[in-house]
Motif scaffolding. Structure first.
Motif, short mmCIF file in Angstrom:
data_model
loop_
_atom_site.label_atom_id
_atom_site.label_comp_id
_atom_site.label_asym_id
_atom_site.label_seq_id
_atom_site.Cartn_x
_atom_site.Cartn_y
_atom_site.Cartn_z
N HIS A 224 7.48 100.50 35.69
CA HIS A 224 6.89 100.58 34.35
C HIS A 224 5.48 100.01 34.32
O HIS A 224 4.59 100.57 33.65
CB HIS A 224 7.78 99.83 33.36
CG HIS A 224 7.28 99.87 31.95
ND1 HIS A 224 7.37 100.99 31.15
CD2 HIS A 224 6.68 98.91 31.18
CE1 HIS A 224 6.84 100.73 29.96
NE2 HIS A 224 6.42 99.48 29.96
N TYR A 225 5.25 98.92 35.06
CA TYR A 225 3.97 98.24 34.96
C TYR A 225 3.00 98.60 36.10
O TYR A 225 1.81 98.32 36.00
CB TYR A 225 4.18 96.72 34.92
CG TYR A 225 4.74 96.28 33.59
CD1 TYR A 225 3.92 96.15 32.48
CD2 TYR A 225 6.11 96.04 33.44
CE1 TYR A 225 4.45 95.79 31.25
CE2 TYR A 225 6.63 95.67 32.22
CZ TYR A 225 5.80 95.54 31.12
OH TYR A 225 6.32 95.20 29.91
N GLY A 226 3.48 99.21 37.17
CA GLY A 226 2.59 99.61 38.24
C GLY A 226 1.84 100.88 37.88
O GLY A 226 2.45 101.86 37.43
N VAL B 270 10.50 91.84 44.78
CA VAL B 270 10.09 93.16 44.31
C VAL B 270 8.70 92.97 43.70
O VAL B 270 8.52 92.16 42.79
CB VAL B 270 11.06 93.74 43.27
CG1 VAL B 270 10.55 95.08 42.75
CG2 VAL B 270 12.45 93.90 43.88
N ALA B 271 7.72 93.70 44.22
CA ALA B 271 6.34 93.52 43.79
C ALA B 271 5.72 94.83 43.34
O ALA B 271 6.07 95.90 43.84
CB ALA B 271 5.51 92.90 44.91
N ASP B 272 4.77 94.73 42.41
CA ASP B 272 4.07 95.90 41.90
C ASP B 272 2.57 95.66 41.97
O ASP B 272 2.10 94.61 42.42
CB ASP B 272 4.52 96.22 40.46
CG ASP B 272 4.26 95.06 39.50
OD1 ASP B 272 3.10 94.58 39.45
OD2 ASP B 272 5.19 94.62 38.80
N HIS B 273 1.81 96.65 41.51
CA HIS B 273 0.35 96.56 41.46
C HIS B 273 -0.15 96.56 40.02
O HIS B 273 -1.26 97.02 39.75
CB HIS B 273 -0.27 97.72 42.24
CG HIS B 273 -0.06 97.64 43.72
ND1 HIS B 273 -1.02 97.16 44.58
CD2 HIS B 273 1.01 97.96 44.49
CE1 HIS B 273 -0.56 97.20 45.83
NE2 HIS B 273 0.67 97.69 45.79
N GLY C 20 -1.14 92.34 40.70
CA GLY C 20 0.26 92.68 40.58
C GLY C 20 1.13 91.44 40.47
O GLY C 20 0.65 90.31 40.57
N ALA C 21 2.41 91.66 40.24
CA ALA C 21 3.39 90.58 40.11
C ALA C 21 4.44 90.72 41.19
O ALA C 21 4.79 91.84 41.60
CB ALA C 21 4.04 90.61 38.73
#
Length: 201
Positions: free
Chosen positions: A107-109, A130-133, A185-186
């Protein structure tokens, strides 16, 4: 209501798109209700974990299969370190944690950026992340981001997915936290107990 209209009102591709939308959102609602029931059982002291040795990569793959319709062409980078494959967990609960975190990352990447799922050993535990950008989570919000329906600004995080994930991680004796990545990212991380390896002869 659109599907109930006489045949010919919608083209075949339009009807199929509506069926796919119904299927996807029904499955998502089913996961949410199941998660909320699990949280209610945990808070009432009635949640029983059905634990056993399970391969973490298989749980990740099942979570990705659950989200296939939402992820579409999103690339997922999965890295499981040697020795971090088998964990002693309730597979349904851990799969739900992974689904919620991957769905959040999706949703946030931004479109075209990958989702990273990693697992490394840390003593008798496996640390999963679990990481996103995406935009990340401000330090001031990290203590409350796992509370239900918390919103930070007009486009901030809100919902129950992270709250449900925290409950199921805590049920396994762990905790979940969020931090910034080296690049934007988170990264959401949590530990799982390693499964005991059978002793040799």
């Amino acid at each position: 209501e659109s599907l109930q209209r006489p045949m010919g009102t919608l083209s075949a591709p339009e009807r199929q798109e509506l069926w796919n939308l119904l299927d996807f959102n029904t499955a998502r609602m089913d996961r949410l209700v199941g998660g909320l029931l699990g949280v209610a059982r945990y808070r009432a002291g009635a949640l029983t974990l059905v634990r056993g040795p399970h391969q973490l990569p298989e749980l990740v793959c099942r979570a990705l299969a659950t989200l296939e319709g939402a992820l579409q062409d999103r690339r997922t980078d999965i890295r499981v370190a040697p020795g971090a494959g088998q964990v002693d967990v309730d597979p349904l609960l851990v799969e739900q944690v992974l689904v919620n975190l991957i769905e959040n990352a999706n949703h946030y990447g931004p479109p075209g950026t990958p989702i990273h799922v990693e697992a490394v050993t840390d003593g008798d535990r496996v640390q999963v992340s679990v990481a996103d950008h995406g935009p990340g989570v401000a330090p001031a919000h990290r203590a409350t981001v796992f509370d239900g329906f918390v919103r930070y600004g007009p486009r901030g995080r809100a919902g129950l997915g992270l709250s449900i994930a925290r409950t199921f991680v805590v049920a396994h004796g762990g905790r979940i936290w969020v931090e910034d990545r080296a690049e934007p990212g988170a990264r959401f991380s949590f530990p799982l107990p390693l499964a005991e390896r059978p002793s040799g002869c």
